[in-house]
Design a protein around this motif. Structure first.
Motif, mmCIF file in Angstrom:
data_model
loop_
_atom_site.group_PDB
_atom_site.id
_atom_site.type_symbol
_atom_site.label_atom_id
_atom_site.label_comp_id
_atom_site.label_asym_id
_atom_site.label_seq_id
_atom_site.Cartn_x
_atom_site.Cartn_y
_atom_site.Cartn_z
ATOM 1 N N GLU A 73 0.832 -1.215 0.000
ATOM 2 C CA GLU A 73 0.000 0.000 0.000
ATOM 3 C C GLU A 73 0.860 1.255 0.000
ATOM 4 N N ALA A 74 1.984 1.213 0.714
ATOM 5 C CA ALA A 74 2.841 2.394 0.811
ATOM 6 C C ALA A 74 3.697 2.604 -0.433
ATOM 7 N N HIS A 75 3.961 1.532 -1.185
ATOM 8 C CA HIS A 75 4.878 1.622 -2.323
ATOM 9 C C HIS A 75 4.254 0.918 -3.536
ATOM 10 N N PRO A 76 3.403 1.619 -4.260
ATOM 11 C CA PRO A 76 2.628 0.994 -5.337
ATOM 12 C C PRO A 76 3.450 0.498 -6.511
ATOM 13 N N GLY A 77 4.712 0.885 -6.610
ATOM 14 C CA GLY A 77 5.550 0.414 -7.705
ATOM 15 C C GLY A 77 6.318 -0.859 -7.385
ATOM 16 N N TRP A 78 6.282 -1.300 -6.137
ATOM 17 C CA TRP A 78 7.046 -2.468 -5.728
ATOM 18 C C TRP A 78 6.276 -3.753 -6.015
ATOM 19 N N SER A 79 7.015 -4.827 -6.292
ATOM 20 C CA SER A 79 6.446 -6.172 -6.373
ATOM 21 C C SER A 79 7.153 -7.044 -5.339
ATOM 22 N N PHE A 80 6.520 -8.160 -4.999
ATOM 23 C CA PHE A 80 6.976 -8.924 -3.840
ATOM 24 C C PHE A 80 6.949 -10.422 -4.094
ATOM 25 N N VAL A 81 7.897 -11.109 -3.466
ATOM 26 C CA VAL A 81 7.846 -12.559 -3.311
ATOM 27 C C VAL A 81 7.789 -12.822 -1.815
ATOM 28 N N GLY A 82 6.697 -13.427 -1.358
ATOM 29 C CA GLY A 82 6.527 -13.740 0.051
ATOM 30 C C GLY A 82 6.698 -15.224 0.297
ATOM 31 N N VAL A 83 7.530 -15.587 1.262
ATOM 32 C CA VAL A 83 7.865 -16.981 1.540
ATOM 33 C C VAL A 83 7.455 -17.330 2.965
ATOM 34 N N ASP A 84 6.772 -18.460 3.120
ATOM 35 C CA ASP A 84 6.376 -18.913 4.456
ATOM 36 C C ASP A 84 6.137 -20.423 4.399
ATOM 37 N N PRO A 85 6.522 -21.167 5.448
ATOM 38 C CA PRO A 85 6.346 -22.617 5.413
ATOM 39 C C PRO A 85 4.935 -23.094 5.735
ATOM 40 N N ALA A 86 4.076 -22.215 6.249
ATOM 41 C CA ALA A 86 2.735 -22.620 6.682
ATOM 42 C C ALA A 86 1.704 -22.280 5.610
ATOM 43 N N ARG A 87 1.118 -23.306 5.012
ATOM 44 C CA ARG A 87 0.180 -23.085 3.909
ATOM 45 C C ARG A 87 -1.029 -22.257 4.336
ATOM 46 N N GLU A 88 -1.546 -22.518 5.534
ATOM 47 C CA GLU A 88 -2.719 -21.762 5.980
ATOM 48 C C GLU A 88 -2.403 -20.279 6.169
ATOM 49 N N MET A 89 -1.183 -19.977 6.562
ATOM 50 C CA MET A 89 -0.799 -18.573 6.699
ATOM 51 C C MET A 89 -0.730 -17.901 5.327
ATOM 52 N N LEU A 90 -0.295 -18.639 4.319
ATOM 53 C CA LEU A 90 -0.276 -18.075 2.971
ATOM 54 C C LEU A 90 -1.692 -17.863 2.451
ATOM 55 N N MET A 150 -2.747 -8.739 -4.459
ATOM 56 C CA MET A 150 -2.083 -9.977 -4.860
ATOM 57 C C MET A 150 -1.539 -9.923 -6.280
ATOM 58 N N ASP A 151 -2.005 -8.961 -7.086
ATOM 59 C CA ASP A 151 -1.476 -8.898 -8.455
ATOM 60 C C ASP A 151 -0.013 -8.468 -8.487
ATOM 61 N N ARG A 152 0.515 -8.012 -7.344
ATOM 62 C CA ARG A 152 1.939 -7.656 -7.259
ATOM 63 C C ARG A 152 2.716 -8.590 -6.344
ATOM 64 N N VAL A 153 2.082 -9.687 -5.929
ATOM 65 C CA VAL A 153 2.692 -10.582 -4.939
ATOM 66 C C VAL A 153 2.700 -12.014 -5.457
ATOM 67 N N THR A 154 3.842 -12.675 -5.307
ATOM 68 C CA THR A 154 3.954 -14.115 -5.533
ATOM 69 C C THR A 154 4.241 -14.761 -4.191
ATOM 70 N N LEU A 155 3.445 -15.755 -3.822
ATOM 71 C CA LEU A 155 3.628 -16.444 -2.556
ATOM 72 C C LEU A 155 4.250 -17.814 -2.785
ATOM 73 N N VAL A 156 5.231 -18.147 -1.944
ATOM 74 C CA VAL A 156 5.964 -19.406 -2.052
ATOM 75 C C VAL A 156 5.859 -20.143 -0.725
ATOM 76 N N GLU A 157 5.389 -21.385 -0.763
ATOM 77 C CA GLU A 157 5.337 -22.197 0.449
ATOM 78 C C GLU A 157 6.697 -22.858 0.659
ATOM 79 N N GLY A 158 7.343 -22.551 1.761
ATOM 80 C CA GLY A 158 8.638 -23.145 2.034
ATOM 81 C C GLY A 158 9.508 -22.232 2.864
ATOM 82 N N TYR A 159 10.813 -22.465 2.749
ATOM 83 C CA TYR A 159 11.811 -21.734 3.521
ATOM 84 C C TYR A 159 12.680 -20.930 2.558
#
Length: 226
Positions: A64-81, A92-101
């Motif tokens: 929200e603060a930086h509309p030009g940024w894109s992200f890869v978010g990593v977390d081992p817990a599927r429910e948290m993703l 979410m159109d600027r975010v890729t989520l990865v399950e893992g470490y």
């Protein structure tokens, strides 16, 4: 205690947003400061690695603060993703989520990275390995912000800080029994380190210009550059 299993419970994931605000003083301010510090060296179209993406609250604040940024978010817990997807909605159109470490994260290179409320789950050796793996995925000079539980560990003093952790949660609206259980879990299961040890791990992991910028009871945060 298996913290990944704990965060994999759908009900716990759905309630996650309540926890940090009650247990981490200045939680929203920490997100704002993180965005400011990353933006000092990250470009307007930065690609940002977020390790420990959790329920998506950090991703939401940064996106929200930086509309030009894109992200890869990593977390081992599927429910948290899954909770992160619900929290982020159209972001979410600027975010890729990865399950893992961290080993499961793309190699990048990324323009910035964060690891908030995560490294305290790892022992010192695994913590430094993780920091090194983050460093390898960053462009030279890229900023990195780490924030996690870190407080004096000497006998007597450790218990005093844990009592403050519990008292703050209760003062912030947490159920007293829940706060007591959380304190006991931290005391028994988290390999918490002294702040000077945590800063040394960041430097040992390859980061330079490491500076502390946040301290709130049992929590500390640092910024450094790859």
């Amino acid at each position: 205690m298996d913290f990944v299993a704990a965060f994999s419970d759908p009900e716990a994931a759905g309630r996650y947003a309540e926890g940090p605000r009650r247990f981490v003083p200045g939680y929203e301010a920490l997100h704002r400061m993180t965005g400011i510090l990353l933006a000092e060296h990250a470009p307007p179209d930065a690609k940002v690695l977020v390790l420990g993406a959790g329920g998506g609250l950090e991703l939401q604040a940064l996106a929200e603060a930086h509309p030009g940024w894109s992200f890869v978010g990593v977390d081992p817990a599927r429910e948290m993703l899954r909770q992160a997807e619900r929290t982020l909605g159209p972001l979410m159109d600027r975010v890729t989520l990865v399950e893992g470490y961290i080993e499961d994260a793309p190699l990048g290179p990324f323009d910035a990275a964060t690891c908030l409320l995560t490294l305290h789950f790892l022992d010192a050796a695994a913590r430094e390995d993780t920091v090194r793996a983050i460093h390898r995925r960053l462009r030279p000079g890229a900023p990195f912000v780490a924030a996690h539980g870190s407080f004096p560990q000497r006998d007597g003093i450790r218990s005093r800080w844990l009592a403050r952790y519990e008292a703050f949660a209760v003062a912030s609206g947490a159920d007293p029994e829940q706060a007591t259980r959380a304190r006991a879990a931290v005391e028994a299961n988290l390999p918490t380190l002294d702040p000077h040890q945590d800063e040394a791990i960041l430097r040992g992991g390859g980061f330079r210009e490491v500076e502390p910028f946040f301290a709130a009871f049992t929590w500390r945060a640092w910024v450094g550059r790859a």
